[in-house]
Write an enzyme that holds these catalytic residues in place. Sequence first.
Site, PDB file in Angstrom:
ATOM      1  N   GLU A 207      -3.227 107.867  55.406  1.00  0.00           N
ATOM      2  CA  GLU A 207      -3.846 106.979  56.337  1.00  0.00           C
ATOM      3  C   GLU A 207      -4.891 108.027  56.955  1.00  0.00           C
ATOM      4  O   GLU A 207      -4.722 108.886  57.598  1.00  0.00           O
ATOM      5  CB  GLU A 207      -2.821 106.664  57.743  1.00  0.00           C
ATOM      6  CG  GLU A 207      -1.582 106.040  57.075  1.00  0.00           C
ATOM      7  CD  GLU A 207      -2.025 104.357  56.677  1.00  0.00           C
ATOM      8  OE1 GLU A 207      -3.143 104.005  56.892  1.00  0.00           O
ATOM      9  OE2 GLU A 207      -1.285 103.650  55.854  1.00  0.00           O
ATOM     10  N   CYS A 241      -8.702 105.867  64.721  1.00  0.00           N
ATOM     11  CA  CYS A 241      -9.091 105.871  63.357  1.00  0.00           C
ATOM     12  C   CYS A 241      -9.674 104.653  63.368  1.00  0.00           C
ATOM     13  O   CYS A 241     -10.670 104.442  62.346  1.00  0.00           O
ATOM     14  CB  CYS A 241      -7.785 106.107  62.508  1.00  0.00           C
ATOM     15  SG  CYS A 241      -6.333 104.987  62.791  1.00  0.00           S
TER      16      CYS A 241
END
Length: 452
Positions: A207, A241
């Site tokens: 990720e 993010c």
Amino acid sequence: MKEKVQMQRRYFHTNETKELSFRMNMLKKLKKALLDYENELLAALKEDLNKSTSEAFLTELGPLYHEITFMLKHLPTWMKRKKVKTPLTHVGSKGYIHYEPYGVVLIIAPWNYPLQLAINPLIGAIAAGNCAIVKPSELTPATSGVITKMIENTFPEEYVCSVEGGVETSQALLAEKMDYIFFTGSVGVGKHVMKAASRHLTPVTLELGGKSPAIVCEDAQIAVTAKRIAWGKFLNAGQTCVAPDYVLVHDSKKEDFLKALQTEIKTLFQRKIDRGDYPTIVSDRHFARLIRFLQDGDVVIGGQHERNKRFIAPTVLTNVSWESPVMEDEIFGPILPVFSFSELDEVIEKVRERPHPLALYLFTESKETEEKLIHSLSFGGGCINDTVMHLATPYLPFGGVGESGMGAYHGEESFYTFSHRKSVLKQPTSVDLPIRYKESKLSLKMLRKLFQ
């Protein structure tokens, strides 16, 4: 590290973790532990990142409670073996898919959401029947300490454990043979994780991140667009993010958008700033990196900063060059460059010039524009007329594509991520078609028919 991994692998081979009742009980224990340690966790998040109670609950604890509840509700159904069809070539047989855990899972968590991004993958690992080693971030030591204490007091070490430490600890863990690695963090570190995993051919979920664009079209509703971009970008001081990394706004709407953005930033964040509740930048190194970006354009909103508090106000830049340092890598801070465009094809070209982003946000009332962007650009996931919220639903897989990551999780996808789909074909002994054993013109003719 070797001893910890071997201890967990021995326990995994007892098959206790594979039972539905065991998994359900462990998920319930984890939820109770989060409730019991909630005040300590909130205090630690305040100490590490200056997160207010409401923001910490919204972005860290709340999603975990919801994820566990969702898992408990659906896990009995997901765990059932799945019967699949068989072709004529397999007449009489039955095909099944069994979902089995990998074994010992390593979870390496980042610092920006140090609780949520450590425990959310753990929920999936537990639900799938694995043992797990959690490595919290050393950059948020208070939260890391509470996570470790909570795990130690909730689970036996041979089942789930937390290992604190810096880069050397991560390297030592990666040197061991794991059965699965789940990493959340930067692209650069992700490459090292993948290289380490390749030594043992260990499967991974990465990720990562990237420069996620927000695209504001000519027909966008400017007031709500500005509010949602401001919230998604400057939440957690931009250290998210999937935060919008830069904005592309239609020429005709740029001035209106900037005015609305200034209003929404003040409405959403000024009171938190005045109270001293606005999140801080995680470290002096990251603070120094972000401050240098202020020179890459004209500061039209914000720009205030205090080095001793690691505070940077929500900041908007214009007149930024596409080749400037602020546009090289993910910003990961409360700085938002705003560009303008006249034609949608310009947007597509600019986004394609960069690595595939983790998220993309499109603001438009046009179904045609929506379809064009979705089919023209590759990105991990995103929203139409919103930001960030796609990762908050357990019904959507969350993950990147290309340079922004591989694999996905959340909800059902977490169960599948940490499970191996084992295929089993059950063939009866009462039926044994001779055609597969014979070599003749007739058998070849029949085989051609069967395989058409």
